[in-house]
Design an enzyme around this catalytic site. Sequence first.
Site, PDB file in Angstrom:
ATOM      1  N   GLY A 187      44.481  34.591  37.608  1.00 40.26           N
ATOM      2  CA  GLY A 187      45.273  35.721  38.080  1.00 40.26           C
ATOM      3  C   GLY A 187      44.551  37.043  38.076  1.00 40.26           C
ATOM      4  O   GLY A 187      44.982  37.988  37.421  1.00 40.26           O
ATOM      5  N   GLY A 188      43.439  37.131  38.839  1.00 40.90           N
ATOM      6  CA  GLY A 188      42.657  38.362  38.834  1.00 40.90           C
ATOM      7  C   GLY A 188      41.827  38.424  37.574  1.00 40.90           C
ATOM      8  O   GLY A 188      40.823  37.746  37.434  1.00 40.90           O
TER       9      GLY A 188
ATOM     10  N   GLU B 127      40.421  30.764  52.097  1.00 43.18           N
ATOM     11  CA  GLU B 127      39.861  31.220  50.815  1.00 43.18           C
ATOM     12  C   GLU B 127      38.462  31.789  51.048  1.00 43.18           C
ATOM     13  O   GLU B 127      37.656  31.174  51.741  1.00 43.18           O
ATOM     14  CB  GLU B 127      39.807  30.054  49.822  1.00 43.18           C
ATOM     15  CG  GLU B 127      39.052  30.314  48.525  1.00 43.18           C
ATOM     16  CD  GLU B 127      39.575  31.485  47.729  1.00 43.18           C
ATOM     17  OE1 GLU B 127      38.786  32.400  47.431  1.00 43.18           O
ATOM     18  OE2 GLU B 127      40.784  31.486  47.417  1.00 43.18           O
TER      19      GLU B 127
ATOM     20  N   ASN C 147      38.391  34.760  55.650  1.00 45.48           N
ATOM     21  CA  ASN C 147      39.211  35.853  55.140  1.00 45.48           C
ATOM     22  C   ASN C 147      40.516  35.911  55.922  1.00 45.48           C
ATOM     23  O   ASN C 147      40.507  35.937  57.155  1.00 45.48           O
ATOM     24  CB  ASN C 147      38.452  37.178  55.265  1.00 45.48           C
ATOM     25  CG  ASN C 147      39.111  38.290  54.481  1.00 45.48           C
ATOM     26  OD1 ASN C 147      40.249  38.658  54.745  1.00 45.48           O
ATOM     27  ND2 ASN C 147      38.399  38.835  53.502  1.00 45.48           N
ATOM     28  N   ALA C 148      41.632  35.930  55.217  1.00 42.66           N
ATOM     29  CA  ALA C 148      42.944  35.910  55.864  1.00 42.66           C
ATOM     30  C   ALA C 148      43.134  37.090  56.810  1.00 42.66           C
ATOM     31  O   ALA C 148      43.821  36.969  57.828  1.00 42.66           O
ATOM     32  CB  ALA C 148      44.043  35.899  54.806  1.00 42.66           C
TER      33      ALA C 148
ATOM     34  N   ALA D 273      45.251  37.135  45.266  1.00 44.16           N
ATOM     35  CA  ALA D 273      45.571  37.909  44.057  1.00 44.16           C
ATOM     36  C   ALA D 273      45.740  39.390  44.402  1.00 44.16           C
ATOM     37  O   ALA D 273      45.143  40.275  43.788  1.00 44.16           O
ATOM     38  CB  ALA D 273      44.494  37.702  42.992  1.00 44.16           C
TER      39      ALA D 273
ATOM     40  N   VAL E  25      39.778  40.356  48.319  1.00 42.41           N
ATOM     41  CA  VAL E  25      38.464  40.599  48.930  1.00 42.41           C
ATOM     42  C   VAL E  25      38.674  41.064  50.373  1.00 42.41           C
ATOM     43  O   VAL E  25      39.318  40.365  51.158  1.00 42.41           O
ATOM     44  CB  VAL E  25      37.595  39.326  48.896  1.00 42.41           C
ATOM     45  CG1 VAL E  25      36.260  39.568  49.592  1.00 42.41           C
ATOM     46  CG2 VAL E  25      37.374  38.875  47.453  1.00 42.41           C
TER      47      VAL E  25
ATOM     48  N   CYS F  36      57.398  20.211  33.903  1.00 45.55           N
ATOM     49  CA  CYS F  36      58.603  19.505  34.351  1.00 45.55           C
ATOM     50  C   CYS F  36      59.777  20.473  34.318  1.00 45.55           C
ATOM     51  O   CYS F  36      60.181  20.915  33.247  1.00 45.55           O
ATOM     52  CB  CYS F  36      58.872  18.301  33.450  1.00 45.55           C
ATOM     53  SG  CYS F  36      60.217  17.255  34.025  1.00 45.55           S
TER      54      CYS F  36
END
Length: 549
Positions: free
Chosen positions: A46-47, A190, A236-237, A259, A268, A404
């Site tokens: 998480g970063g 990613e 890259n998105a 993140a 990024v 669970c």
Amino acid sequence: MPEVIRAPRGTQLTCKSWQTEAAMRMLMNNLDPEVARDPANLIVYGGKGKAARNWDCFYKIVETLKKLENDETLLIQSGKPVAVWKTHEWAPRVLIANSNLVPKWATWEYFNELEVRGLIMYGQMTAGSWIYIGTQGILQGTYETFYAVAKKYFGGTLKGKLVLTAGLGEMGGAQPLAVTMNDGVVIAVEVDKRMIDRRIQTGYLDTWTDNLDEALRLAKEALKEGRPLSIGLLGNAAEVHPELVRRGIIPDVVTDQTAAHDPLNGYVPAGISFEEALKLRKENPEKYLEMVYDSVVKHIEAILEMQRQGAKVFEYGNNIRRLALDHGVKDAFNIPGYVPEYIRDLFSEGKGPFRWVALSGKPEDIYKTDQKVLELFGEDEHLRKWIDMAQKKVKWQGLPARICWLGQGQRAEMGLAMNEMVRKGELEAPIVIGRDHHDTGSVASPYRETEAMKDGSDAIADWPLLNAMLNVASGATWVSIHHGGGVGIGYSIHAGVVIVADGTELTRQKLERVLTNDVGMGVVRHADAGYEIAIQTAKKHGIRMPMMD
């Protein structure tokens, strides 16, 4: 370079009791190379979510736990051991407070200043509270979310449907497997090849490519054949998503788990190589952030356009909508959050990410507890399917563990059953029982867990504090209060709880209270907000709410 950290296995105690041994092993397990994203820098997920403030603090925590008596409590302030107090055997052995700031000062800028001075640490949710179990920890929640999407829009399956997402870190890495468990096809973008490799090695991702055309070809074939497939796309998105829009390719479902909650350390930007970005992040953070903001705008504008063209879109709790809004995307919140859209009814029943870990290190202990789940709750076909899929598809990371989703009454029943299994010697060693902070009654997070509450109580942070205090009063082994997990500094307050099933009568009493009261606070929180499912759940389980009696 620090030594490689792995938790001890087996029945040999190195601390004075299983209560403290468990805390030590789980701290170490958080830094196991199989578990942590960057163990050399104490970063778990998480970063920059860390397990301890620095290596001196880590070793001092371990040293202190080895000496801690059964009537003493160790206090941890943002990853630093600050005091040991004489308490009593019902008190927690460890109390943890991570990343907490007075609200007016709760910004990333101020937090980063304090961190540079060595005064604070970002604990994320389960990183600084020593109950992270690897990507499996979020897998069932991600599976449940995509199942809810399928149920709401596609007749209960993602077969023949294309999902687009980004981010394959320790949280986002659960997405590919969660989609294929729901029989869908997913392209997961990613920027870091290491993350793609890690997901393939752990069985969460089927294949990868660095070419968009190839990713689309693979997806098209799988969709045509009706078979599940997860494809990692190195890219890259902020570049891939707009290009898909330009080509007129609109996926069925779009979400995101970059993140973005930590713009400096977690996202990024486009227009620069990954290696150059890491260099710029260190050398010129102001310029880096400018590029991040520009990329986030392009990223979210592309998702909004996909939404306008028919895609089912949702934000997956990383606060990227807020970041986009702050930088000019006025309709960013047209994208719904996943909790109000898909998860809130489960939270209202008290269902959430219950988890346990085998301190023996033996997978057989987890398989035996899996069987106990099926014995106790086997009438739930959805739960049976989850256990079956988890056994087949989830690879162990660090100490063997299981996630669970169980609800009010079920968690206590399962906890007591595991304690009895330890008492009878059916399990080789005690079991650590915990949960994510991302649970029904332990978070105040207006852009995630408490978004769009029925009564408008999204930002009220009393509830996680009450949850933590109640768990301390009920006999938990360690309890934590954190700030900023999931969505970033300034946007959440949340609490964690862990209890160790060591087979003793004292623990049996503690388990019954903790596992009833902890999840019960989630039912109360939602009932108080007016959710009928929660009101009925409270009545069914005899929860006393004075204003509703």
